[in-house]
Design an enzyme around this catalytic site. Structure first.
Site, PDB file in Angstrom:
ATOM      1  N   MET A 171       0.846  -1.198   0.000  1.00 32.45           N
ATOM      2  CA  MET A 171       0.000   0.000   0.000  1.00 32.45           C
ATOM      3  C   MET A 171       0.885   1.253   0.000  1.00 32.45           C
ATOM      4  O   MET A 171       0.445   2.331   0.388  1.00 32.45           O
ATOM      5  CB  MET A 171      -0.929  -0.001   1.215  1.00 32.45           C
ATOM      6  N   GLY A 172       2.147   1.087  -0.406  1.00 29.14           N
ATOM      7  CA  GLY A 172       3.053   2.239  -0.447  1.00 29.14           C
ATOM      8  C   GLY A 172       3.568   2.592   0.943  1.00 29.14           C
ATOM      9  O   GLY A 172       3.530   1.775   1.856  1.00 29.14           O
ATOM     10  N   GLY A 203      11.203  -3.257   5.099  1.00 28.13           N
ATOM     11  CA  GLY A 203      10.453  -4.519   5.070  1.00 28.13           C
ATOM     12  C   GLY A 203       9.946  -4.786   3.661  1.00 28.13           C
ATOM     13  O   GLY A 203      10.107  -5.889   3.120  1.00 28.13           O
ATOM     14  N   HIS A 204       9.331  -3.764   3.052  1.00 24.42           N
ATOM     15  CA  HIS A 204       8.853  -3.931   1.674  1.00 24.42           C
ATOM     16  C   HIS A 204      10.035  -4.219   0.736  1.00 24.42           C
ATOM     17  O   HIS A 204       9.934  -5.032  -0.182  1.00 24.42           O
ATOM     18  CB  HIS A 204       8.159  -2.656   1.180  1.00 24.42           C
ATOM     19  N   GLY A 240       4.880 -10.217   3.719  1.00 23.47           N
ATOM     20  CA  GLY A 240       5.708 -10.179   4.919  1.00 23.47           C
ATOM     21  C   GLY A 240       5.074 -10.962   6.065  1.00 23.47           C
ATOM     22  O   GLY A 240       3.848 -10.959   6.229  1.00 23.47           O
ATOM     23  N   VAL A 278      11.205  -7.614   9.143  1.00 22.07           N
ATOM     24  CA  VAL A 278      12.414  -6.768   9.227  1.00 22.07           C
ATOM     25  C   VAL A 278      12.210  -5.809  10.398  1.00 22.07           C
ATOM     26  O   VAL A 278      11.137  -5.215  10.543  1.00 22.07           O
ATOM     27  CB  VAL A 278      12.641  -5.994   7.915  1.00 22.07           C
TER      28      VAL A 278
HETATM   29  O1  PAF Z   1      -0.187  -5.831   3.452  1.00 19.66           O
HETATM   30  C1  PAF Z   1      -0.607  -4.889   2.756  1.00 19.66           C
HETATM   31  O2  PAF Z   1       0.091  -3.907   2.537  1.00 19.66           O
HETATM   32  C2  PAF Z   1      -2.014  -4.957   2.184  1.00 19.66           C
HETATM   33  O3  PAF Z   1      -2.891  -5.575   3.053  1.00 19.66           O
HETATM   34  C3  PAF Z   1      -2.060  -5.618   0.794  1.00 19.66           C
HETATM   35  C4  PAF Z   1      -1.642  -7.085   0.857  1.00 19.66           C
HETATM   36  C5  PAF Z   1      -1.146  -4.876  -0.169  1.00 19.66           C
HETATM   37  C6  PAF Z   1      -3.490  -5.569   0.248  1.00 19.66           C
HETATM   38  O4  PAF Z   1      -3.947  -4.258   0.133  1.00 19.66           O
END
Ligand code: PAF
Length: 295
Positions: free
Chosen positions: A36-37, A42-43, A153, A182
């Site tokens: 979700m930006g 971690g991302h 994650g 992370v």
């Molecule tokens: O974990 C997230 O950031 C959100 O729940 C996801 C998996 C992108 C769905 O909107």
């Protein structure tokens, strides 16, 4: 050396699908990193895992309205597109799928995924409708970017189980890979919501990873009574001045049923509020037999 023309930004679901399908026809293995930006390390660890396993990495950035409750932080959820693109460029992500709300939810949209039963407890109980929104959007993301592997994650432990079960139940042709949490050097699990915390709140928030660490040590010392472990977590959180605890529990790793005794397949999970910020974290205490704990 990051390629400055990357990542390609795509807004249209149809264009995204055509791009992925063309790459797959050419033999490329596609990795998908749904987000979700408001990206953090971690991302980026998910993007790294995708780059290692796949030829092409697609990250998605979409703040999904259907997974937020009416009193939750949808409108104030951080939106930091330019910084996110810079970070994804540094990880050499190939495509960023960034659809508008209207492109994802066409006028008259009324079809939702009914989540599996593992969604009923914990987050599902406290955030009614949350996993219905997550399952629906994730299925739509899988349709727009039909990848080989999707990376999620472990911090959202229940979400990962829900998505794995949904994928199994619906026979989705995609592998779900769950990557380790992370943490900052002081132990705080990285979260887009950490940026809401004041210095004092951050200090209190550290008791969440602290409580999980304490439970892990108690288990290592031979404690198996989950009631004792739950009490230890609650004491640690309240002692540090956490404002409220949604849950601090020990559950089965696969079903998320609350446990009385730890044998195998146990996870400790916490959701707590510090000021107006809600944080979640977890620690696998004993993996299911045959599995290994990745940390
Ligand atoms: O974990 C997230 O950031 C959100 O729940 C996801 C998996 C992108 C769905 O909107």
């Amino acid at each position: 050396m990051p390629n400055s023309s990357l990542p390609h930004l795509i807004e249209s679901p149809q264009e995204m699908r055509e791009m992925v399908e063309a790459r797959r026809r050419a033999g490329a293995r596609i990795g998908l990193v749904p987000t979700m930006g408001a990206l953090h390390k971690g991302h980026l660890s998910l993007a790294k895992a995708s780059r290692q396993a796949c030829d092409v990495t697609v990250a998605t950035i979409f703040v999904n309205p259907t997974q937020f409750g009416p009193q939750e932080d949808y409108s104030r959820y951080p939106r930091t597109l330019q910084a996110d693109l810079d970070l994804l460029r540094s990880e050499q992500v190939d495509f960023v799928f960034c659809p508008s709300k209207d492109a994802m939810y066409l006028p008259g949209f009324s079809t939702y995924v009914e989540p599996p039963s593992v969604a009923n407890s914990l987050e599902g109980m406290i955030r009614p409708g949350h996993f219905r929104g997550v399952c629906t959007v994730v299925l739509k993301l899988f349709t727009s970017a039909p990848a080989d592997i999707a990376f999620f994650g472990q911090k959202d432990f229940q979400q990962a189980l829900v998505i794995q079960q949904m994928s199994r139940d619906l026979g989705l042709p995609i592998t779900i890979e769950v990557c380790p949490i992370v943490r900052d050097p002081d132990g705080l699990a990285l979260s887009s919501r950490n940026r809401y915390l004041s210095t004092e709140e951050r200090r209190k928030a550290l008791s969440i990873s602290g409580a999980l660490h304490e439970v892990r040590e108690l288990v290592a010392a031979g404690h198996r009574d989950a009631r004792v472990l739950r009490t230890a977590m609650q004491k640690a959180l309240l002692g540090a001045g956490i404002d409220s605890i949604d849950y601090a529990t020990i559950a089965d790793c696969e079903t998320l049923q609350e446990l009385d005794q730890i044998q195998d397949a146990a996870v400790a999970l916490i959701a707590a509020r510090v000021g107006t910020t809600r944080l979640i974290d977890n620690e696998v205490l004993a993996p299911p037999s045959g599995a290994t704990v990745r940390d």
